[in-house]
Design an enzyme around this catalytic site. Structure first.
Site, PDB file in Angstrom:
ATOM      1  N   ASP A   1      80.022  58.271  -4.046  1.00  0.00           N
ATOM      2  CA  ASP A   1      79.866  57.335  -5.148  1.00  0.00           C
ATOM      3  C   ASP A   1      81.214  57.319  -5.874  1.00  0.00           C
ATOM      4  O   ASP A   1      82.044  58.220  -5.705  1.00  0.00           O
ATOM      5  CB  ASP A   1      78.715  57.769  -6.078  1.00  0.00           C
ATOM      6  CG  ASP A   1      78.228  56.587  -6.907  1.00  0.00           C
ATOM      7  OD1 ASP A   1      77.081  56.632  -7.387  1.00  0.00           O
ATOM      8  OD2 ASP A   1      78.993  55.607  -7.067  1.00  0.00           O
TER       9      ASP A   1
HETATM   10  C1  GLC Z   1      78.541  53.118  -9.387  1.00  0.00           C
HETATM   11  C2  GLC Z   1      77.183  53.290  -8.788  1.00  0.00           C
HETATM   12  C3  GLC Z   1      77.106  52.874  -7.344  1.00  0.00           C
HETATM   13  C4  GLC Z   1      78.069  51.723  -7.111  1.00  0.00           C
HETATM   14  C5  GLC Z   1      79.462  52.272  -7.279  1.00  0.00           C
HETATM   15  C6  GLC Z   1      80.540  51.187  -7.154  1.00  0.00           C
HETATM   16  O1  GLC Z   1      78.837  54.120 -10.301  1.00  0.00           O
HETATM   17  O2  GLC Z   1      76.550  54.557  -8.940  1.00  0.00           O
HETATM   18  O3  GLC Z   1      75.750  52.508  -7.063  1.00  0.00           O
HETATM   19  O4  GLC Z   1      77.894  51.187  -5.816  1.00  0.00           O
HETATM   20  O5  GLC Z   1      79.647  52.954  -8.514  1.00  0.00           O
HETATM   21  O6  GLC Z   1      80.435  50.282  -8.209  1.00  0.00           O
END
Ligand code: GLC
Length: 739
Positions: free
Chosen positions: A267
């Site tokens: 993430d």
């Molecule tokens: C965010 C989310 C994830 C997302 C990523 C990119 O913090 O937790 O679901 O795809 O970052 O935006």
């Protein structure tokens, strides 16, 4: 097109120096799509330098990672999110790039998709969003999310598929497969145990192995078994290791036990340590803010945990080339499946077909919770005046909510949909009723609507009640929204009840006019203290571009609602197991004391009456269930029992029904829920029409995870099959023996 040209240039550059003599193609093996993918992977791998291998393992921008320019291997481009293709951001920022060609179709939130209980809708959804991702030349779609609904306060439940692992498992696979038919990887998230937003970057989840395997992992395993090419690690910790680099979850379960051959993507900001990232299963690092560097520092990417620090370990002999090559193989496989896949379709964006798909999924997902006195559908032939009340009737919901926020080319609000459907057949009046979130923009996407309001709460309620008193029918459109503290990433809800004094508005409307419909636009359960005074309640979810039209379709009867709840609505928050047993959101640790008893599993074990049960949903027609029966009274290893039920449409209009099968273990060595969902089928029936629905019960449907043995077991003995229209609306049972 970009990728194809790059590929061709790279390959032609090399053809001169290493085209295979006498080959049927001048392309090197790794670029030759007629070759088996593993052969291409090995060919590319042996050509890459250590520096090039490390470079493909981490981001080079906010949403992209490097390819191998020297070999003509293209970059990998990721995009959010599960409900539509995110607008372009600046190279290294979260801010919008302010492109003018990146608006999209906003599809319904995944709670709505789950509420369709229709795998065909999941396939339609995946195909449509995959086409939009492909058209935008994205290689990885950061979705779908399948984290289990543990508490109605979790800010991100709207992005997920409810409380039951079987329902989420069945609904995630078609979405993944259809996205990937576009040459776009689905990146199923957030693996695992990301069931709250509070303290999400640091909280350590403590959960027993039974609940891990029976509740929280099945949907991810289903996605992997269904062929997912990517999985996103979650922010939180499990067993005190961050899930983006977690030995047990990634190395042992995902890659060893499940045989996952795709990539584990962190993430954004979920990576915290080089050695752990190397050794505990991370393949691609995105969004990090590494030690000594703050977000946005130039060249931060060179200092990512899997960048120079990893290269140093390799050069010092402190990290194995074998582990590096496994990561690179996975990234190459991803690239060959997506960016270098020249046989993929070209996709499409903002097509009428995608709007129609969004509208159809929304109409199939809306759940008619209550409909006393047949207030719904509204008969326009007998209606002169409709009062529409509530901020959610006019508020854009495709923006906000965090990373799933979109720049929708088109959004039809509930009021717009109702007005369009009514035309000149009746008068529609609107009153705000309450003031919620007047924000008109989210990260550069402006709604163009001025929600400013000068009236007091009392005035707003009085004006709404007056409009209601003077109408033939009142439609209150409220619920939650995508603001922080509501249905939004990054924080959890602060309370279970409706915000902004909406309960007062509903009570005033109920007093003013008994023909009241409450429409909830939300992604979570809410308290309904007024439920006895409101004849009709419709859960309308966040439905994206076609929300208003889909709502009007249901309200005026063009669509007969067939959605079923993918999660329980408790009467009060204390009836929810995470709340009752005291660990939500927890502190440094969050202990899942409830174990496997999540949602209806808890309510039934404790005999707590829900406000609305898992699997509940009404129709404008009625269905009779008869003759629940089994083809035999027992089954043995490798055998099965077929459970059948005859379903008849006993009403006066066509409709769809979700026939549900639950299985209960009459006696077990370990505590088990009263019953668990093990099958469902959505059928369409005309008035008077009957259909026999048959479920084949096999041994795997009888199992539970015995954490003392570390494996799934099915104990011999008697089981009960329950067939019904909801978890609390069982129409017949049949016992059978597993010998
Ligand atoms: C965010 C989310 C994830 C997302 C990523 C990119 O913090 O937790 O679901 O795809 O970052 O935006």
């Amino acid at each position: 097109m970009r990728n194809t040209l790059l590929l061709l240039c790279g390959a032609l550059m090399l053809a001169g120096c290493c085209g295979r003599p006498g080959s049927d193609s001048d392309l090197p093996v790794y670029a030759d799509e007629s070759q088996p993918i593993e052969k291409r992977v090995e060919d590319a791998l042996k050509r890459m330098t250590v520096e090039e291998k490390v470079a493909v393992l981490h981001a080079q921008s906010k949403f992209s990672s490097a390819g191998v320019p020297r070999l003509g291997i293209p970059e990998v481009w990721c995009t959010d999110g599960p409900h539509g293709i995110r607008p372009e951001v600046k190279w290294d920022e979260w801010d919008q790039a302010e492109w003018t060609n990146d608006s999209c179709t906003a599809f319904p939130a995944l709670t709505c998709l789950a509420a369709t209980w229709n795998t065909e809708m999941s396939a339609l959804y995946g195909r449509s969003i995959g086409e939009e991702a492909r058209y935008r030349e994205k290689d990885v779609l950061l979705g779908p999310g399948v984290n289990i609904y543990r508490s109605p306060l979790n800010g991100r439940n709207f992005e997920y598929m409810g409380e039951d692992p079987f329902l989420a498992s069945e609904m995630v696979v078609p979405y993944v497969r259809e996205v990937q038919k576009n040459g776009v990887a689905a990146c199923v998230k957030h693996y695992a145990l990301n069931n709250q937003e509070t303290n999400r970057l640091r909280v350590n989840v403590v959960v027993d192995d039974r609940a891990l395997h029976e509740i929280y992992l099945p949907a991810f395993k289903a996605a992997v078994d269904g062929g997912a090419w990517a999985i996103m690690g979650s922010y939180n910790k499990y067993r005190n290791q961050h899930c983006c680099h977690n030995r047990y979850l990634l190395n042992d379960i995902l890659k060893r036990d499940w045989g996952f051959d795709g990539v584990v993507i962190s993430d954004w900001g979920g990576t915290h340590d080089t050695r752990q990232a190397v050794e505990y299963g991370l393949d691609m690092e995105y969004g990090s803010w590494t030690d000594g560097l703050r977000s946005g520092t130039s060249n931060a990417y060179d200092n990512y945990y899997l960048a120079h620090p990893y290269l140093e370990l390799l050069r010092n002999g402190e990290a194995s080339m074998e582990v590096l090559d496994d990561k690179v193989r996975r990234v190459l496989r991803l690239i060959f499946r997506t960016a270098m896949n020249t046989r993929k379709p070209f996709g499409s964006l903002n097509s009428p077909e995608h709007l129609a798909a969004a509208r159809r999924i929304a109409g199939e997902g809306m759940v008619l919770l209550k409909n006393d006195d047949a207030v719904l559908p509204v008969d326009l032939a007998k209606t002169e005046k409709i009062a529409v009340i509530g901020e959610n009737a006019i508020k854009m919901m495709t923006v906000g909510g965090g990373s799933s926020s979109l720049k929708a080319l088109h959004e039809c609000t509930p009021l717009e949909g109702i007005v369009a459907a009514v035309g000149d057949r009746a008068e529609v009046v609107y009153e705000r009723g309450y003031v919620g979130d007047v924000t008109g923009a989210y990260n550069g996407v402006t709604t163009g609507r001025d929600l400013s309001e000068s009236r007091t709460e009392e005035r707003l309620i009085a004006d709404a009640a007056a409009a209601a008193a003077d109408a033939d029918v009142v439609i209150f459109v409220g619920g939650l929204n995508k603001s922080e503290g509501q249905d939004c990433e990054g924080a959890d809800r602060r309370a279970y009840g409706l915000p902004y004094a909406q309960d007062r508005v509903v009570e005033a409307l109920a007093a003013a006019n008994p023909r009241l419909v409450v429409v909830l636009v939300s992604g979570n359960a809410v308290a309904m203290p007024w439920i006895e005074r409101v004849p009709a309640v419709l859960e309308a979810w966040f439905c994206g571009s076609e929300a208003g039209n889909a709502l009007a379709d249901v309200i005026f009867g063009d669509v007969n609602p067939s959605g079923k709840l993918p999660f329980t609505f408790p009467v009060r928050l204390e009836d929810n197991s995470a709340t009752a047993l005291g660990e939500f959101p927890g502190g440094k640790d969050v202990v899942y004391n409830e174990g496997i008893f999540v949602g209806y599993r808890w309510h039934e074990q404790q005999q707590i009456e829900p406000l609305f049960a898992f699997g509940h949903g009404l129709s404008y027609t009625t269905f009779a269930y008869d003759n629940v029966r089994a083809n035999r009274g027992s089954m043995s290893d490798g055998g099965s029992v077929r459970v059948s039920v005859d379903v008849t449409n006993t009403g006066d209009r066509a409709g769809q029904e979700v026939v549900q099968l639950y299985i209960g273990d009459d006696a077990s060595s370990l505590p088990r829920p009263v019953k668990e969902l093990k099958g469902f089928e959505k059928i369409s029936l005309n008035p008077g029409e009957s259909r026999t629905v048959t479920f084949t019960v096999t041994e795997d449907m009888l199992r539970y995870y015995d954490d003392s043995k570390g494996r799934w077991v099915a104990e011999k003995g008697f089981f009960t099959a329950y067939a019904g229209a909801a978890s609390d609306d069982i129409r017949g049972t049949v016992r059978f023996e597993y010998r």
